[in-house]
Each structure stands twice: as C-alpha cells, then as structure tokens.
Design an enzyme around this catalytic site. Structure first.
Site, PDB file in Angstrom:
ATOM      1  N   THR A  69      66.527  14.861  70.730  1.00 30.16           N
ATOM      2  CA  THR A  69      66.057  16.237  70.827  1.00 30.16           C
ATOM      3  C   THR A  69      64.594  16.274  70.392  1.00 30.16           C
ATOM      4  OG1 THR A  69      68.339  16.848  70.400  1.00 30.16           O
ATOM      5  CG2 THR A  69      66.731  18.626  70.311  1.00 30.16           C
ATOM      6  N   HIS A  70      63.791  15.484  71.109  1.00 27.18           N
ATOM      7  CA  HIS A  70      62.362  15.384  70.833  1.00 27.18           C
ATOM      8  C   HIS A  70      61.602  15.984  72.014  1.00 27.18           C
ATOM      9  CE1 HIS A  70      63.188  11.537  68.186  1.00 27.18           C
ATOM     10  NE2 HIS A  70      63.848  12.594  67.780  1.00 27.18           N
ATOM     11  N   ASN A  71      61.981  17.180  72.399  1.00 32.58           N
ATOM     12  CA  ASN A  71      61.312  17.857  73.511  1.00 32.58           C
ATOM     13  C   ASN A  71      59.947  18.323  73.033  1.00 32.58           C
ATOM     14  OD1 ASN A  71      64.289  18.510  73.112  1.00 32.58           O
ATOM     15  ND2 ASN A  71      64.101  18.714  75.314  1.00 32.58           N
TER      16      ASN A  71
ATOM     17  N   ASN B 153      54.135  13.100  74.553  1.00 32.16           N
ATOM     18  CA  ASN B 153      54.966  12.602  73.452  1.00 32.16           C
ATOM     19  C   ASN B 153      54.578  11.178  73.065  1.00 32.16           C
ATOM     20  OD1 ASN B 153      56.838  12.918  71.457  1.00 32.16           O
ATOM     21  ND2 ASN B 153      58.581  13.219  72.834  1.00 32.16           N
TER      22      ASN B 153
END
Ligand SMILES: Cc1cc2nc3c(=O)[nH]c(=O)nc-3n(C[C@H](O)[C@H](O)[C@H](O)COP(=O)(O)OP(=O)(O)OC[C@H]3O[C@@H](n4cnc5c(N)ncnc54)[C@H](O)[C@@H]3O)c2cc1C
Lengths: 241, 588
Positions: free
Chosen positions: B514-516, B554
C-alpha cells in the site's frame, strides 16, 4: 443471532470463558481448553446455520475430498471445516458486508480485474452447489454427495478447470472455477485458522504442520536460529494441544 | 445544512500517520485542533495480547482495514477501458480508523537516498537524451537532503527506530548501508535480532560482493521513550505484525508513539466515524472555510476552520481535492492540470527457496525482520546499458509466518492429500529473496473521478488508470537475474519464482504494497505540481495535503519515513511562518 443449535451454546460458553480473568482460567478451575472442547460441536449432529440439508451434504462431501483424512494428519471433516464454512456464510463474510457490491457488474471482466461477481459468498455457494448437483444429476444420475470419492475428485477437478459449463445447468453468471475457488479457499481457511471460528478442531492442522498458534511471544526463541520449535499450539481461547 | 460545529483553528481530515503528526505539533503550538476520522476508534486496550494473534480475522478478513464497501476505487489499465471497482482489496489495502494504515503496517522505516530526492536531475546527468521513455514525467522533490535530514532523524526518534547506521556525518559504518545519505545520528536503537533467512541471505549477498544490512525497523528492538514522552516496549517477535494491530505496544503506530501524548493536550480533540465529504471554499476559491462531514448518525455537519489539513491517505487526498474543486484536474490528453497527475505505484517480485532440512520458524519474527541490500538503487549501479531507470530494495524479509496461504514447492497439488502432505512437509521450510522496486511516473498513469460508480454517500469513486511501463518491465527482468544469482549462491533444494513477465499488465488482484504515490505532487511551481514543498496547495493556501500524493514518482524505499519527515518539515513552516502571516509559503 439466528443460530439455534450447538453453535449458539458454544458461542455462549466461549463468551463466558472470555469474560473470566486470566488467573481463573490458568488456575484451571474451569479450563478454557475444556470449555472449548466441550463447545466444539460434533459434526455429525451439527445443525447448520446457513446451509439447507442437501447443501450441507454437498459441503461435507466436497471438504472430505479437498482435505481428506489419512495417516499424514487429520482431514477436513475431523477438524470441523464444514462448520467453519457454515458459520462464515451465516455471518458478515457470507453477506459480503465489507465488499463493494454496487452495480453495474461486468462478470465477464478479465481475471486481473478481480472479483466482479454480483453475488455475495453465501449466494455463490447456493448457486454453485445447485449447478454442480444439476451437472452430476445429468452425468451420474446422483447428487454430488452420493458419488464415490474418485468421482467426486473428478468433478472437483472439472470445477477447478472450469470444464463444467454452469450456464448449461441454470447458472449463467457464476463460473464453475470461481465457485471452486471460494470452496477451496474457505476450506483451507477453516482448516488452518483459530478454532474459535469453528474449524481446526483440536488444532489438528497446527499440530500436523508445527505452527504454535496464538503463543505470539518468542523473545527467548529469536536467538535460536534453525532449532525446531518444540512446543505445541495454543488457541486464542487458551486450548492446548 | 443543519449542524455547525464550534470553529477551530485547524481541522485535520484523517487520523493516521500524517494526521497524528500534524495534530500533535499544531496543538503543541497552541492552536485549537480537531481531527475528523472516518473510521472507528482503535485503542491498545482493545487490542490486547493475544487477541490480534488471529490470522483469519486480521490478515484474511482484514478487520482493522478500510472496508471496500466504503472506500473502493475503480481501476483500469488505460483510457480506452471501462474501469471496474476494487470490490474487495487486491494490489493494495488502505487503513481506516484511528491510526490509519499505521496500525497494521509492516513498520519498515527506511530513508530514501539523496539521489531519490533529485532523481530528475540525476537522470538528466546520467542518461543520453531520448534514452528513457518519452512519456515519463519524473521530477525532483523540491526539498534537499539537508532540509529533510533533521526530520528523518526526529521521526526515527518518535518511532524508536531500530537499525544499523551506514553513514554518520559522512563516515561509513561497518554493517550498515554504505549508500545511505549522511545521517546526523545513529539509529535510536540497535537492529532487531536476525532470523535464519536473514543470516542465509546476508552471507550469500556478501559473498557476491554486495552490502547487506538489517532492515531499518519501527518495531522497537528495546525499550524506548520517545520525544513525546511515550514509552514503547521491546518487540517480542510475536509473528503477527504486518496486517495486524501490535499486541505488545512495540510497533510504532500513531497510537503507540503520538496519540497518547496528543490526547493530553486540552486544545486537541477528535471525532471518529466522521467521514469528510468535501472542503468548503470561500467564494473567491482562494481559501477554505472548513470541511463538511457525515457523522455517525448520518447527519451532515459543517466544521469551520482556519486551516484544513488533508491527511486521509494518498488517493483519498486526491479525491477530496477533486470533490472540493481545489486545483485543476489533470487531463492526460493535453497534459494540463495537476490534480490526478503522476500517479505511481511499485512492483515486487520474489523467489521462494525450499529446504527440507532447515527450520525457519517463520512464526518467530517481527514484521520488519529482514536483511536487505541497496546495491541496486538509482546511483548505486549503472543501469544505462539496459535503458531503464530505477532500482529496488533487494531483501530477504519475514513479515509473518501464519499458515493460511503458506508457500509450497512447485508441483504440490492445490488440494487433496497431496496439498495436505505438502503443508506438513514444507510449512516452515522456506524463505524468500524479494525485490521492492521503484516506479516512475508517466503521462498515461493518472487519477480522476469515475463517471459511473459511487460511494455510500453518493459521491463518485476515484478512478485509477495505471499499467506497467516498459521501463518497469525491463527493471524487473534485470532484477530477476540478480535475485536468481543470489538463489544460486544460497543453493536451496528447490525454488519457485514470481516476477513480472516482459509483457505483463498490472494485476489488480494480488497484493503488492500500500505504497500508492502521486496524484497531487509537490514541486517548484504551480506548473509542475499541486502543492509546494510545504505540501501547501498552490491554489487554496490554507489547505495542506500531507501524504504519498506528494511524491512525484516512487523510490525503492518504503514511503512512511519520507512522509513523516515531509509532514514535520511542513508543520514547522506552518507554526513558524504561516500562523503569523497566512498566505502562500512559496512565492513564485
Ligand atoms: C499492510 C501494510 C503494510 C505497510 N507497510 C509499510 C512499511 O513497512 N513501511 C512503510 O514505510 N509503509 C508501509 N505501509 C504504508 C503506510 O501504512 C502508509 O504510508 C502510511 O500509513 C500513510 O500515512 P497517511 O497518514 O498518509 O495515511 P493513513 O495512515 O492511512 O491514514 C489516513 C486516515 O484517513 C482516514 N480517512 C480517509 N478518508 C477520510 C475522509 N474522507 N474523512 C475522514 N477521514 C478519512 C482513514 O480512515 C485513515 O485512518 C504499509 C501499508 C499497509 C496497508
């Protein structure tokens, strides 16, 4: 609670155990393990909360093949896996309470778009069982539950490979493989989860694989790399095996 | 509208990591702060040992996560498709309730590198013009390493971070990450203890010339009292960490590090089951007057405030900006507009190694337990011959060991007697070597509002248009080779592998992380970003938007340390400058 059978008694007993201070439980005046064992229903006399009688037979017969009993370890029936499935489907999981279920549904969406079926799990079981029984009625003139073990394995394999066209058996939306996916996932969940959910009776699967359950405290073990962990499992309600 | 609350100085939307940091710091500065959290209360007292040691309830049924029924998105791969809802969580699974995703995170607390902060500058120096994909829209973070470092340091102290420093004030430290940016201090606590997979991985990595170091962890390796005076207990390696509420008061979460202190401040309060539906703007659209929320009784409430903090998680922040008319929505066809632009994610991959005669005791572990190498991140190796930009954390981690979904060797039947025998023979006899990769931003990967699907409040769902680019697929192929070399060095009895194939599309169903990030990114000017370096909206200056949305692309490190540091950087500017002189904090 709609459940009026062994399970509600079980829930009541477990509830009262949970309410006891830990000191009382560990003093074994009224051991949690005993209470849980007492409360875990005997599968043959269990009255399902969700499944109708013919559906219950189907689930028993399917679970028995998905995790059969043999000398390696307990099977799904000995560990009350069908009880787990019944309890899950009777509750919020069965109703898909947590899932986004608004339409429109594109049930032909590719697999990498995830769950797009318009049915909650309880409905998936109901429809999947009906279509499978209709298939075996046509091909074997029997319900699935009446088939011998080998034939049940063949039918399950066909479901998994989506080789039974549910549309021909009255179910246009749900695919056989999707139904099988739920059945298998839930069977393995019931086998491997904490006994408070109704399956994994006696923590049989945990004993077999060497998982210590809810011990959840390993400061004195973290330094011992590679040494096989020696203690058996405990459950959330304090059972030991 | 029926109900109007008493006015506050600051309303904070969401009480996860960023909301908790904002709340305590702004309240400490004397402002009247109210947080509105859409989910329920979550307290340590309710989540006491051994209750969270329950794989089905916490990890499988996700009882402390957001419910897709309330917070689904729609997803698709490209503009030509019709997006469909995430009816249940797949590739990511957001948090909800007090503490946000901070209650059930894995707690790997790792800094990006100085190169990660200035990626675009580095790329321009490193690659030939035209060598990288031309639809790539990467850019620098508008902050420098020196601006961030004090805040990395402070947030590490808040969390009781445990690890081995690799670079203290420019001096390389044995056993740490030699590619780390210079840190002002060592970690507050020593690293967690290693598990067998760590030892095996580190040995092989060293033999191949790499530089393994312990995963930097926010599960405390020892007792710790943080700068807010909150005490954290030593991790007991319970094995129920990633996906679970910590049963031992050891994993840093808003609850264990901030909220107990914040709750003692009389000028801070919070409401739970308070779902914010929009930020209300003044007629000139230059400032906000407060927010509107639906309370637990279903009533609409207006909360007046002088400052609005959107701290509702990356994609919720972007959606609230769109629903409130803050900034101009991004149009992928013209490239105009900033809200929704530069959405990015991450990819992962792994090999699972099986050993008949080794006991990994996977249930004896902390979430962040592992060893990693940083030998493959931008600037630490040369990717120019392969025509991609990016890299990965390459690691062997053991985030949990409960048995549902346990890995089994290739050829094990998926059910029946063979499956059962497989579980009996192989449970606890495997380890992983994994990659967690960078993900660049692209013109066609973006967020907007879905035309069809609505949430229970009647508001459109956010629509996510995302697919893997060639760059990320090449990166996967390169890293796969590096992982397989390590596997060969380790020499298991057998292994299975899972990497993206060269023609892969994003699979929305299997969990990645959950590294959006992105969607309302930070930048130097309103032409390249939605928010400035203090995460202040360029368009509505009393709205601040801390979250992963700020990242222009990211990096390989997990995001939360950067998020926390950016939030501290922002809140300092709010208390030092903005309160005295409200207006844009960056002049253009
Ligand atoms: C399983 C898992 C493992 C992870 N592991 C790691 C890790 O190891 N390392 C790492 O760095 N990161 C990790 N992360 C990511 C990390 O949890 C997030 O980066 C971090 O929590 C983000 O902080 P936030 O404040 O932006 O959002 P959150 O902490 O998610 O908080 C947002 C809050 O806002 C609330 N909210 C949303 N919408 C509204 C609304 N409309 N009105 C009111 N409130 C609202 C939500 O309910 C939630 O409580 C992990 C995440 C997950 C899910």
């Amino acid at each position: 609670m709609a459940v009026v059978n062994g399970t509600s008694r079980r829930a009541f007993l477990l509830g009262s155990v949970l309410a006891l201070p830990t000191a009382v439980v560990s003093a074994r005046l009224f051991g949690a393990a005993e209470a849980a064992r007492l409360a875990a229903p005997v599968i043959d006399t269990y009255v399902p909360a969700f499944f109708a009688a013919p559906e219950w037979k189907f689930v028993m017969a399917a679970c028995d093949r998905l995790i059969p009993a043999d000398a390696e370890g307990p099977g799904a029936l000995e560990t009350n896996v069908p009880v787990f499935i019944d309890q899950e489907l009777a509750g919020s999981y069965g109703r898909a309470d947590d899932w986004y279920m608004e339409g429109p549904h594109d049930s032909k969406a590719p697999a990498d778009m995830g769950f797009q079926i318009p049915y909650a799990p309880s409905e998936i079981y109901r429809r999947g069982i009906k279509a499978t029984d209709a298939y075996t009625a046509q091909t074997h003139q029997k319900s699935f539950a009446e088939l011998d073990a080998q034939t049940r394995d063949q039918v399950l394999t066909k479901l998994q490979k989506n080789e039974i066209n549910f549309a021909e058996f009255g179910e246009p939306i749900l695919k056989a493989s999707a139904f099988f996916g739920f059945l298998l996932t839930n069977t393995q969940e019931g086998y491997l989860s904490d006994p408070m959910y109704g399956g994994n009776k006696g923590m049989g699967s945990w004993v077999m694989i060497g998982f210590p359950g809810a011990r959840a405290s390993f400061l004195e073990w973290i330094g011992q790399q590679g040494v096989k962990y020696p203690l058996g499992p405990v459950s959330l309600l304090g059972e030991r095996a | 509208m029926a109900i109007v609350n008493d006015a506050v100085d600051v309303v904070v939307v969401g009480l996860g990591w960023t909301g908790s940091i904002m709340s305590i710091e702004l309240a400490k500065a004397g402002l009247k702060v109210r947080a509105l959290e859409s989910g329920p209360e979550r307290t340590n007292a309710e989540e006491i040992y051994p209750k969270p040691a329950d794989q089905l309830g916490y990890s499988v049924r996700q009882k402390v996560f957001a419910k897709a029924r309330q917070s689904a998105l729609t997803v698709r791969h490209n503009q030509s498709q019709t997006a469909l809802p995430t009816r249940r969580w797949g590739a990511f699974k957001p948090g909800n309730g007090v503490g946000g995703a901070g209650v059930h995170w894995t707690a790997v607390l790792i800094r990006p590198t100085p190169t990660d902060l200035k990626l675009k500058t580095w790329a321009d120096q490193t690659y030939k013009p035209g060598q990288l994909q031309d639809d790539m829209t990467i850019q620098d973070f508008p902050v420098t390493w020196d601006e961030m470092e004090p805040h990395f340091d402070f947030f590490e102290k808040v969390c009781g971070a445990s690890g081995q420093a690799g670079n203290i004030k420019g001096v390389i430290q044995e056993g740490g990450d030699p590619f780390e940016g210079p840190r002002s201090n060592p970690f507050p606590l020593p690293p967690l203890k290693d598990t067998l997979n760590n030892t095996i991985f580190a040995k092989a990595a060293k033999k191949l010339g790499y530089h393994p170091f312990p995963n930097p962890s926010a599960a405390a390796s020892g007792a710790w009292t943080n700068p807010y005076g909150v005490q954290i207990a030593p991790c007991n390696y319970c094995g129920f960490c990633s996906d679970y509420y910590c049963l031992n008061y050891s994993k840093a979460s808003p609850q264990t590090t901030i909220l107990d202190a914040a709750k003692r401040l009389s000028n801070f309060d919070y409401r739970v089951n308070a779902h914010v539906t929009r930020v209300d703007l003044h007629d000139d659209k230059k400032t906000a007057k407060g927010v509107t929320y639906i309370d637990e009784k279903g009533q609409e409430v207006f909360q007046p405030a002088n400052i609005v903090i959107l701290a509702s998680f990356q994609f919720n922040n972007v959606r609230l900006m769109m629903l409130s008319g803050i900034g101009k929505p991004y149009d992928p066809n013209t490239g105009e507009g900033q809200i929704g632009r530069n959405y990015a994610f991450l990819s992962n991959g792994n090999a699972t190694l099986f050993f008949k005669d080794k006991n990994f005791n996977p249930f004896v572990t902390a979430g962040p337990t592992g060893q990693m190498i940083n030998d493959f991140s931008p600037g630490t190796f040369d990717a120019t011959p392969y025509d991609f930009i990016g890299g990965a954390k390459l690691h062997s981690s053991q985030a949990g060991g409960a048995p549902i979904g346990a890995a089994l060797p290739h050829g094990t039947p998926s059910w029946g007697a063979g499956w059962k025998k497989g579980m009996k023979d192989w449970y606890g006899h495997s380890m992983k070597v994994s990659i967690t990769t960078t993900c660049m931003s692209y013109r066609g990967n973006y967020l907007d509002l879905d035309p069809t699907y609505k949430d229970p409040y009647g508001q459109p769902l956010l629509r996510m248009t995302f697919d893997w680019a060639q760059n990320e697929l090449k990166l996967q192929q390169f890293l796969r080779q590096r992982v397989l070399e390590i596997v060969k060095e380790i020499g298991p009895d057998s292994y299975t592998e899972s990497f993206l194939k060269p023609d892969a599309h994003w699979n929305t169903t299997s969990y990645i992380s959950t590294h959006n990030v992105g969607g309302a990114v930070m930048g130097e000017t309103p032409n390249d970003s939605a928010i400035n370096k203090y995460m202040q909206s360029w368009d509505v200056h009393n709205v601040f938007v801390p979250g992963g949305n700020a990242f222009p692309q990211n990096f390989q490190a997990n995001p939360t340390l950067m998020l926390g540091a950016l939030t501290y950087f922002s809140v300092k500017q709010i208390t030092d400058q903005y309160i005295k002189n409200p207006g844009p904090l960056v002049q253009i």
